[in-house]
Design a protein around this motif. Structure first.
Motif, PDB file in Angstrom:
ATOM      1  N   UNK A  78      -6.774 -10.579 -23.526  1.00  0.00           N
ATOM      2  CA  UNK A  78      -6.785  -9.762 -22.311  1.00  0.00           C
ATOM      3  C   UNK A  78      -7.974  -8.813 -22.395  1.00  0.00           C
ATOM      4  N   UNK A  79      -8.848  -8.882 -21.404  1.00  0.00           N
ATOM      5  CA  UNK A  79     -10.042  -8.041 -21.398  1.00  0.00           C
ATOM      6  C   UNK A  79      -9.762  -6.704 -20.734  1.00  0.00           C
ATOM      7  N   UNK A  80     -10.518  -5.719 -21.106  1.00  0.00           N
ATOM      8  CA  UNK A  80     -10.400  -4.399 -20.469  1.00  0.00           C
ATOM      9  C   UNK A  80     -11.288  -4.377 -19.217  1.00  0.00           C
ATOM     10  N   UNK A  81     -11.041  -5.343 -18.365  1.00  0.00           N
ATOM     11  CA  UNK A  81     -11.825  -5.503 -17.147  1.00  0.00           C
ATOM     12  C   UNK A  81     -10.933  -6.152 -16.093  1.00  0.00           C
ATOM     13  N   UNK A  82     -10.928  -5.576 -14.907  1.00  0.00           N
ATOM     14  CA  UNK A  82     -10.028  -6.066 -13.863  1.00  0.00           C
ATOM     15  C   UNK A  82     -10.767  -6.947 -12.852  1.00  0.00           C
ATOM     16  N   UNK A  98      -0.388  -8.189  -0.391  1.00  0.00           N
ATOM     17  CA  UNK A  98      -1.647  -8.843  -0.011  1.00  0.00           C
ATOM     18  C   UNK A  98      -2.611  -9.091  -1.156  1.00  0.00           C
ATOM     19  N   UNK A  99      -2.500  -8.315  -2.248  1.00  0.00           N
ATOM     20  CA  UNK A  99      -3.442  -8.482  -3.357  1.00  0.00           C
ATOM     21  C   UNK A  99      -2.913  -7.800  -4.608  1.00  0.00           C
ATOM     22  N   UNK A 100      -3.501  -8.175  -5.750  1.00  0.00           N
ATOM     23  CA  UNK A 100      -3.241  -7.505  -7.032  1.00  0.00           C
ATOM     24  C   UNK A 100      -4.577  -7.388  -7.757  1.00  0.00           C
ATOM     25  N   UNK A 101      -4.624  -6.496  -8.747  1.00  0.00           N
ATOM     26  CA  UNK A 101      -5.853  -6.319  -9.532  1.00  0.00           C
ATOM     27  C   UNK A 101      -5.510  -6.294 -11.015  1.00  0.00           C
ATOM     28  N   UNK A 102      -5.173  -7.460 -11.574  1.00  0.00           N
ATOM     29  CA  UNK A 102      -4.816  -7.506 -12.998  1.00  0.00           C
ATOM     30  C   UNK A 102      -6.047  -7.447 -13.892  1.00  0.00           C
ATOM     31  N   UNK A 103      -5.806  -7.156 -15.155  1.00  0.00           N
ATOM     32  CA  UNK A 103      -6.872  -7.316 -16.139  1.00  0.00           C
ATOM     33  C   UNK A 103      -7.140  -8.805 -16.323  1.00  0.00           C
ATOM     34  N   UNK A 104      -8.365  -9.158 -16.628  1.00  0.00           N
ATOM     35  CA  UNK A 104      -8.706 -10.568 -16.846  1.00  0.00           C
ATOM     36  C   UNK A 104      -8.015 -11.055 -18.124  1.00  0.00           C
ATOM     37  N   UNK A 105      -7.221 -12.104 -17.989  1.00  0.00           N
ATOM     38  CA  UNK A 105      -6.427 -12.621 -19.092  1.00  0.00           C
ATOM     39  C   UNK A 105      -4.977 -12.167 -19.046  1.00  0.00           C
ATOM     40  N   UNK A 106      -4.674 -11.138 -18.258  1.00  0.00           N
ATOM     41  CA  UNK A 106      -3.310 -10.621 -18.139  1.00  0.00           C
ATOM     42  C   UNK A 106      -2.471 -11.561 -17.266  1.00  0.00           C
ATOM     43  N   UNK A 107      -1.255 -11.852 -17.701  1.00  0.00           N
ATOM     44  CA  UNK A 107      -0.349 -12.716 -16.940  1.00  0.00           C
ATOM     45  C   UNK A 107       0.386 -11.881 -15.897  1.00  0.00           C
ATOM     46  N   UNK A 108       0.360 -12.370 -14.655  1.00  0.00           N
ATOM     47  CA  UNK A 108       0.912 -11.619 -13.529  1.00  0.00           C
ATOM     48  C   UNK A 108       1.862 -12.515 -12.736  1.00  0.00           C
ATOM     49  N   UNK A 109       2.930 -11.914 -12.228  1.00  0.00           N
ATOM     50  CA  UNK A 109       3.819 -12.625 -11.296  1.00  0.00           C
ATOM     51  C   UNK A 109       3.736 -11.980  -9.926  1.00  0.00           C
ATOM     52  N   UNK A 110       3.543 -12.797  -8.908  1.00  0.00           N
ATOM     53  CA  UNK A 110       3.554 -12.326  -7.528  1.00  0.00           C
ATOM     54  C   UNK A 110       4.541 -13.191  -6.750  1.00  0.00           C
ATOM     55  N   UNK A 111       4.934 -12.714  -5.578  1.00  0.00           N
ATOM     56  CA  UNK A 111       5.931 -13.412  -4.780  1.00  0.00           C
ATOM     57  C   UNK A 111       5.390 -13.760  -3.400  1.00  0.00           C
ATOM     58  N   UNK A 112       5.800 -14.922  -2.923  1.00  0.00           N
ATOM     59  CA  UNK A 112       5.540 -15.333  -1.543  1.00  0.00           C
ATOM     60  C   UNK A 112       6.891 -15.530  -0.862  1.00  0.00           C
ATOM     61  N   UNK A 113       6.918 -15.323   0.450  1.00  0.00           N
ATOM     62  CA  UNK A 113       8.168 -15.432   1.198  1.00  0.00           C
ATOM     63  C   UNK A 113       8.014 -16.487   2.301  1.00  0.00           C
ATOM     64  N   UNK A 114       9.002 -17.390   2.369  1.00  0.00           N
ATOM     65  CA  UNK A 114       9.010 -18.419   3.411  1.00  0.00           C
ATOM     66  C   UNK A 114      10.325 -18.353   4.173  1.00  0.00           C
ATOM     67  N   UNK A 115      10.246 -18.564   5.488  1.00  0.00           N
ATOM     68  CA  UNK A 115      11.431 -18.529   6.352  1.00  0.00           C
ATOM     69  C   UNK A 115      11.419 -19.745   7.261  1.00  0.00           C
ATOM     70  N   UNK A 173       0.485 -16.369 -12.956  1.00  0.00           N
ATOM     71  CA  UNK A 173      -0.888 -16.824 -13.220  1.00  0.00           C
ATOM     72  C   UNK A 173      -1.639 -15.836 -14.091  1.00  0.00           C
ATOM     73  N   UNK A 174      -2.781 -16.289 -14.582  1.00  0.00           N
ATOM     74  CA  UNK A 174      -3.752 -15.396 -15.211  1.00  0.00           C
ATOM     75  C   UNK A 174      -5.143 -15.967 -14.980  1.00  0.00           C
ATOM     76  N   UNK A 175      -6.132 -15.086 -15.038  1.00  0.00           N
ATOM     77  CA  UNK A 175      -7.529 -15.497 -14.890  1.00  0.00           C
ATOM     78  C   UNK A 175      -8.116 -15.631 -16.290  1.00  0.00           C
ATOM     79  N   UNK A 176      -8.628 -16.804 -16.598  1.00  0.00           N
ATOM     80  CA  UNK A 176      -9.172 -17.095 -17.928  1.00  0.00           C
ATOM     81  C   UNK A 176     -10.328 -16.137 -18.258  1.00  0.00           C
TER      82      UNK A 176
END
Length: 199
Positions: free
Chosen positions: A60-64, A86-103, A152-155
């Motif tokens: 995990x890098x100290x860079x978002x 609408x968006x997130x700003x994780x650190x590069x390499x940090x694993x993040x969970x986000x949600x989508x909604x469908x109806x 997800x995470x950004x390599x």
């Protein structure tokens, strides 16, 4: 007249057989092209296709990096679909969970399948999904609303490649398409529904 001056008779049967083999082969390739192309994109990240992985990043890098989300529904699918945020700003390499909604706004059960890509396209190879609703079909009952996770995470290697090292914002886009049930599933559903009404 010598034998060299004589023309050999054409073997029309062999020519016809070769033509038939060619046509059958090209038809088979046309059916295989779409799934093969999709597999190629998922393996290589070509055309902005995110990677599917089984493990988290160990670095995990100290860079978002900012990741924005885009949600769309194909014509003919009576669903509402949107990201919970609408968006997130994780650190590069940090694993993040986000949600989508469908109806499902229709009056019947509907199967949906989401396709996805990442822009800029060259960043697709560095966007890694550990979990995603897009890996399988989603079935919504009439009026049902469902929240669906993406993990997800950004390599970290994204900061090393010349074509991606200056990217500061990524966009993950989804489009849901209607995916019809096989005839056997429809028959089973009808049978279950009929049995339930009789009881």
């Amino acid at each position: 007249m010598t034998g060299e001056g004589k023309q050999r008779p054409r073997n029309n049967g062999a020519i016809l057989l070769m033509c038939l083999v060619f046509v059958v082969g090209m038809t088979g390739m046309s059916f295989a092209a779409v799934p093969l192309y999709r597999i190629f994109c998922q393996v290589t990240g070509y055309n902005g296709t995110a990677q599917q992985v089984d493990q988290y990043s160990s670095v995990v890098l100290d860079k978002r990096i900012k990741v924005t989300f885009d949600a769309n529904v194909a014509p003919g699918l009576d669903w509402e679909f949107k990201p919970v945020q609408p968006s997130v700003s994780p650190k590069i390499g940090e694993t993040v969970q986000v949600m989508f909604k469908a109806h499902n706004s229709s009056r019947e059960p509907v199967n949906g399948q989401a396709i996805f890509n990442v822009t800029p396209l060259q960043a697709g190879a560095y966007f890694n999904k550990v979990e995603c609703f897009c890996f399988t079909e989603t079935t919504l009952q009439p009026g049902e609303t469902l929240e669906m996770p993406v993990v997800f995470f950004v390599d970290p290697a994204i900061v090393e490649a010349e074509e991606t090292k200056d990217i500061r914002v990524l966009t993950l886009s989804y489009t849901f398409f209607e995916h019809e049930k096989p005839a056997s599933d429809q028959a089973a559903a009808l049978k279950t529904d009929t049995a339930g009404r009789k009881s």
